[in-house]
Design a protein around this motif. Sequence first.
Motif, PDB file in Angstrom:
ATOM      1  N   MET A   1     104.779  32.158   9.331  1.00 59.26           N
ATOM      2  CA  MET A   1     104.941  30.916   9.536  1.00 59.26           C
ATOM      3  C   MET A   1     105.300  30.770  11.042  1.00 59.26           C
ATOM      4  SD  MET A   1     107.463  28.292   7.369  1.00 59.26           S
ATOM      5  CE  MET A   1     108.943  28.130   7.960  1.00 59.26           C
ATOM      6  N   PHE A   2     106.468  31.029  11.629  1.00 59.36           N
ATOM      7  CA  PHE A   2     106.674  30.933  12.966  1.00 59.36           C
ATOM      8  C   PHE A   2     106.481  32.461  13.529  1.00 59.36           C
ATOM      9  CE2 PHE A   2     109.836  27.778  11.263  1.00 59.36           C
ATOM     10  CZ  PHE A   2     109.408  26.734  11.943  1.00 59.36           C
TER      11      PHE A   2
ATOM     12  N   SER B   1     107.689  32.908  16.935  1.00 53.90           N
ATOM     13  CA  SER B   1     108.739  32.960  17.898  1.00 53.90           C
ATOM     14  C   SER B   1     109.930  33.597  17.116  1.00 53.90           C
ATOM     15  CB  SER B   1     109.286  31.737  18.561  1.00 53.90           C
ATOM     16  OG  SER B   1     110.431  31.872  19.045  1.00 53.90           O
ATOM     17  N   ALA B   2     110.515  34.574  17.806  1.00 49.87           N
ATOM     18  CA  ALA B   2     111.915  35.251  17.194  1.00 49.87           C
ATOM     19  C   ALA B   2     112.848  34.262  17.054  1.00 49.87           C
ATOM     20  CB  ALA B   2     112.021  36.439  18.048  1.00 49.87           C
ATOM     21  N   PHE B   3     113.047  33.410  18.080  1.00 47.05           N
ATOM     22  CA  PHE B   3     114.029  32.591  18.296  1.00 47.05           C
ATOM     23  C   PHE B   3     113.864  31.485  17.170  1.00 47.05           C
ATOM     24  CE2 PHE B   3     114.933  32.591  23.223  1.00 47.05           C
ATOM     25  CZ  PHE B   3     115.368  33.932  22.769  1.00 47.05           C
ATOM     26  N   SER B   4     112.752  31.066  16.741  1.00 47.47           N
ATOM     27  CA  SER B   4     112.533  30.100  15.528  1.00 47.47           C
ATOM     28  C   SER B   4     112.913  30.506  14.353  1.00 47.47           C
ATOM     29  CB  SER B   4     110.949  29.494  15.604  1.00 47.47           C
ATOM     30  OG  SER B   4     110.761  28.793  16.695  1.00 47.47           O
ATOM     31  N   LYS B   5     112.480  31.818  14.020  1.00 47.17           N
ATOM     32  CA  LYS B   5     112.872  32.501  12.873  1.00 47.17           C
ATOM     33  C   LYS B   5     114.311  32.605  12.700  1.00 47.17           C
ATOM     34  CE  LYS B   5     111.732  36.478   9.555  1.00 47.17           C
ATOM     35  NZ  LYS B   5     112.284  35.657   8.694  1.00 47.17           N
TER      36      LYS B   5
END
Length: 128
Positions: free
Chosen positions: A1-2, A4-8
């Motif tokens: 899905m995402f 980016s580690a930040f998004s997750k």
Amino acid sequence: MFQSAFSKLLLDIMTHISSTVPEVRLVSRYIGQDQTAIRPAIASPTVLVDIDTASYENLADGSQYIESATISVRLLVDSFSTPSIKPFQKGLMEDFELEKRLVDVLHNWAPGSYCTPLIRTTAASENR
């Protein structure tokens, strides 16, 4: 899905807060909502989450991973929206109880195998 580690990470934290602290009416990413001259209407209580800083480690293959990050969790409340008969004994102290519940559900909780448990290191108050 995402990707980016930040998004997750942010999504996992916001989902965890929403599912474990039902009295919070809104959980969202912090984008300066409390810093504007004209403040948007925000449901009270609201929790705003963001990643303030991150340190990276370089791996031998040239890739990187997040070594550590500072995550801010802001609790916004309207202390005067529901006046209490005994404001100094109950009404104004409910904010601290909600803050404690947030700390309890986040401290030492790990979003998944990709992240070590969250640890609270500081607390600050902004009087408005």
